[in-house]
Design a protein around this motif. Structure first.
Motif, PDB file in Angstrom:
ATOM      1  N   GLY A   1      10.814  52.574 -12.616  1.00 43.28           N
ATOM      2  CA  GLY A   1       9.717  53.378 -13.123  1.00 43.28           C
ATOM      3  C   GLY A   1       8.411  52.643 -13.333  1.00 43.28           C
ATOM      4  O   GLY A   1       7.524  53.142 -14.033  1.00 43.28           O
ATOM      5  N   TYR A   2       8.248  51.460 -12.711  1.00 47.45           N
ATOM      6  CA  TYR A   2       7.015  50.688 -12.886  1.00 47.45           C
ATOM      7  C   TYR A   2       6.246  50.617 -11.571  1.00 47.45           C
ATOM      8  O   TYR A   2       6.818  50.352 -10.514  1.00 47.45           O
ATOM      9  N   ASP A   3       4.938  50.832 -11.663  1.00 52.36           N
ATOM     10  CA  ASP A   3       4.103  50.701 -10.479  1.00 52.36           C
ATOM     11  C   ASP A   3       3.938  49.224 -10.118  1.00 52.36           C
ATOM     12  O   ASP A   3       4.008  48.355 -10.993  1.00 52.36           O
ATOM     13  N   PRO A   4       3.722  48.917  -8.823  1.00 50.31           N
ATOM     14  CA  PRO A   4       3.711  47.516  -8.383  1.00 50.31           C
ATOM     15  C   PRO A   4       2.645  46.657  -9.060  1.00 50.31           C
ATOM     16  O   PRO A   4       2.903  45.489  -9.360  1.00 50.31           O
ATOM     17  N   TRP A   5       1.442  47.202  -9.284  1.00 43.22           N
ATOM     18  CA  TRP A   5       0.389  46.401  -9.922  1.00 43.22           C
ATOM     19  C   TRP A   5       0.709  46.107 -11.389  1.00 43.22           C
ATOM     20  O   TRP A   5       0.405  45.035 -11.880  1.00 43.22           O
ATOM     21  N   PHE A   6       1.377  47.053 -12.051  1.00 43.31           N
ATOM     22  CA  PHE A   6       1.751  46.839 -13.448  1.00 43.31           C
ATOM     23  C   PHE A   6       2.884  45.820 -13.538  1.00 43.31           C
ATOM     24  O   PHE A   6       2.841  44.892 -14.350  1.00 43.31           O
ATOM     25  N   ARG A   7       3.899  45.965 -12.688  1.00 40.05           N
ATOM     26  CA  ARG A   7       5.009  45.013 -12.694  1.00 40.05           C
ATOM     27  C   ARG A   7       4.499  43.601 -12.421  1.00 40.05           C
ATOM     28  O   ARG A   7       4.917  42.643 -13.086  1.00 40.05           O
ATOM     29  N   SER A   8       3.592  43.473 -11.457  1.00 39.59           N
ATOM     30  CA  SER A   8       3.047  42.160 -11.123  1.00 39.59           C
ATOM     31  C   SER A   8       2.328  41.544 -12.320  1.00 39.59           C
ATOM     32  O   SER A   8       2.486  40.354 -12.614  1.00 39.59           O
ATOM     33  N   ALA A   9       1.537  42.373 -13.027  1.00 37.15           N
ATOM     34  CA  ALA A   9       0.803  41.862 -14.192  1.00 37.15           C
ATOM     35  C   ALA A   9       1.755  41.411 -15.282  1.00 37.15           C
ATOM     36  O   ALA A   9       1.549  40.368 -15.919  1.00 37.15           O
ATOM     37  N   VAL A  10       2.818  42.179 -15.512  1.00 40.64           N
ATOM     38  CA  VAL A  10       3.797  41.823 -16.545  1.00 40.64           C
ATOM     39  C   VAL A  10       4.521  40.536 -16.177  1.00 40.64           C
ATOM     40  O   VAL A  10       4.746  39.662 -17.030  1.00 40.64           O
ATOM     41  N   GLU A  11       4.861  40.406 -14.907  1.00 42.00           N
ATOM     42  CA  GLU A  11       5.554  39.188 -14.464  1.00 42.00           C
ATOM     43  C   GLU A  11       4.671  37.961 -14.654  1.00 42.00           C
ATOM     44  O   GLU A  11       5.149  36.893 -15.049  1.00 42.00           O
TER      45      GLU A  11
END
Length: 360
Positions: free
Chosen positions: A101-111
Motif C-alpha cells: 500500500g505504499y507508493d514508490p516515491w514514499f517508500r524510497s523516502a522512508v527507506e
C-alpha cells in the motif's frame, strides 16, 4: 478520509472523477497562517520556534513542541512529512501503491530515512475513521490537509493530538506549495520546506523551458468513459491535477465556467453530457483511466471520438496507477518521480500522437 481512485471514500459511484489528487493537490486555494512564521513567507522564513499555530477551516491548532509521531490521514500529507525528515507512524493506504500500500516515491523516502514503514489506517465501509487505531499510534500531530475531516471528526481527533485538517473547504488543502509550507510550520521545518518547494518549482520551470510547445495550449482534465456513460467527468480549476498542468505551461480551458456550473455541493468536478461535449473548448484532453479497456471504449465511442481533441489525437490517458496517483496528488516527493513519465505523454498529446499511457 482521503480520496481514492476511482472515488473518494463516502462519495457516489460516478465520482470516479477522482481522485488526486490530484487540486493541490493539490490544488487549491487556501493558505495556513502560523505563528511565529507564516507558510509562504519566502526563502527568508525563519525556522519555527514552538509553540506554533496554524489556522484552518475548523479553527486554529497550536503545536506546543516539535512533533515526532505524526499520523497523516490524507493524500500528499504523508509525502510532505517524509520529505521533511520524519517517517509518519500512520498513513492512508495509497491508490497505485505496492502490495503493502505504499507508493514508490514514499517508500524510497522512508527507506532513505531508515524506516520502518508506517502502519496503514483503517476505515469503515462509509469512510469512518478508526479513532481507536489512531489513538493506539500515540501521535503528537495529525495532519489531513487534503481530506474531508468533518467538524465532529476534528473534535475527536483533537482529543487525541493536535490536528490540522483542510484549510478552507473539504478536499482543498491548498496548493502543493502551501501544503508543504503549512506542514513545515507545524513540524518546525519551515526552512527545509521552503528549500523543497524551491527545488520542485525549479524542476517544473525546467520542463516549461524544454517544452515551449506546452505554453498557451488549452486543456481540460477528466476521466475515461465507462460502458453506459452519458457524460464526461471533468475536474474544476482548483483540483490538484489541473493545477499541475498549468505549472507545466498549459492554460486551463476557457470553458471552465460551464464545467463548474455542473458541479454539485463541494464536489471537485463537473459532468458534461456527451451531446454537449463540443461546447467544451480545449486543445488537449488529459485523463486517467482504469486500464486499457476504458481507453479503448472511450476512443471508440461515436460521440466522444468526434470531440476535437480526441479526433485530432491530442489526448493523454494515464493508465498506470502509480502515475495516476503521483499526478492526482502532486507533492514535493511525487512530482519529481512523475515528470519523467508524464512529460513525454503530454508532449505526444500536443503533437497529435495520442498518448494512451500503455508504457507508462
Amino acid at each position: 478520509m482521503s480520496p481514492s481512485i476511482p472515488a473518494r471514500r463516502g462519495l457516489g459511484a460516478w465520482a470516479r472523477v477522482l481522485v488526486p489528487a490530484v487540486a493541490a493537490v493539490l490544488v487549491l486555494a487556501g493558505c495556513g497562517s502560523a505563528t511565529p512564521s507564516t507558510p509562504g513567507a519566502g526563502a527568508a522564513a525563519a525556522q519555527a520556534d514552538f509553540p506554533v499555530s496554524v489556522k484552518h477551516a475548523h479553527g486554529t491548532t497550536t503545536i506546543k513542541q516539535k512533533p515526532k509521531r505524526i499520523v497523516a490521514v490524507s493524500w500528499m500529507s504523508l509525502d510532505v512529512v517524509a520529505a521533511l525528515g520524519t517517517v509518519p507512524v500512520g498513513v492512508d493506504e495509497q491508490w497505485g501503491g505496492d502490495k503493502d500500500g505504499y507508493d514508490p516515491w514514499f517508500r524510497s523516502a522512508v527507506e532513505k530515512l531508515g524506516g520502518p514503514l508506517p502502519e496503514t489506517l483503517n476505515y469503515g465501509n462509509a469512510g469512518e475513521i478508526d479513532f481507536e487505531q489512531i489513538l493506539s499510534l500515540r501521535p503528537d500531530l495529525i495532519v489531513g490537509l487534503y481530506s474531508g475531516i468533518s467538524d465532529v471528526d476534528y473534535k475527536r481527533l483533537s482529543e487525541i493530538a493536535p490536528t490540522i485538517p483542510y484549510l478552507k473547504k473539504p478536499w482543498d488543502g491548498g496548493t502543493w506549495q502551501e501544503m508543504t509550507r503549512t506542514i513545515g510550520t507545524a513540524m518546525g521545518e519551515s526552512r527545509k520546506a521552503e528549500a523543497l518547494v524551491s527545488d520542485v518549482q525549479a524542476r517544473l520551470a525546467g520542463v516549461v523551458r524544454e517544452h515551449p510547445e506546452f505554453t498557451g495550449k488549452t486543456f481540460t482534465y477528466g476521466v475515461a468513459l465507462t460502458p453506459g456513460a452519458t457524460e464526461v467527468g471533468l475536474y474544476l480549476d482548483y483540483d490538484a491535477r489541473v493545477r499541475l498542468l498549468t505549472e507545466l505551461g498549459f492554460t486551463n480551458t476557457p470553458s471552465m465556467g460551464a464545467i463548474a456550473g455542473t458541479a454539485k455541493g463541494t464536489n471537485w468536478y463537473g459532468g458534461v453530457s456527451l451531446e454537449k461535449l463540443d461546447t467544451i473548448k480545449a486543445d488537449v484532453f488529459v485523463a486517467w483511466a482504469n486500464g486499457p479497456k476504458e481507453v479503448e471504449y472511450s476512443l471508440k465511442d461515436p460521440v466522444f471520438s468526434r470531440w476535437k481533441p480526441i479526433a485530432g489525437k491530442h489526448y493523454a490517458f494515464v493508465q498506470d496507477e502509480a502515475l495516476g496517483m503521483a499526478t492526482s496528488g502532486p507533492s514535493v516527493l511525487s512530482i519529481p518521480w512523475a515528470l519523467e513519465r508524464y512529460v513525454p505523454m503530454l508532449a505526444d498529446a500536443v503533437a497529435g500522437k495520442g498518448a494512451t499511457g500503455a508504457d507508462s
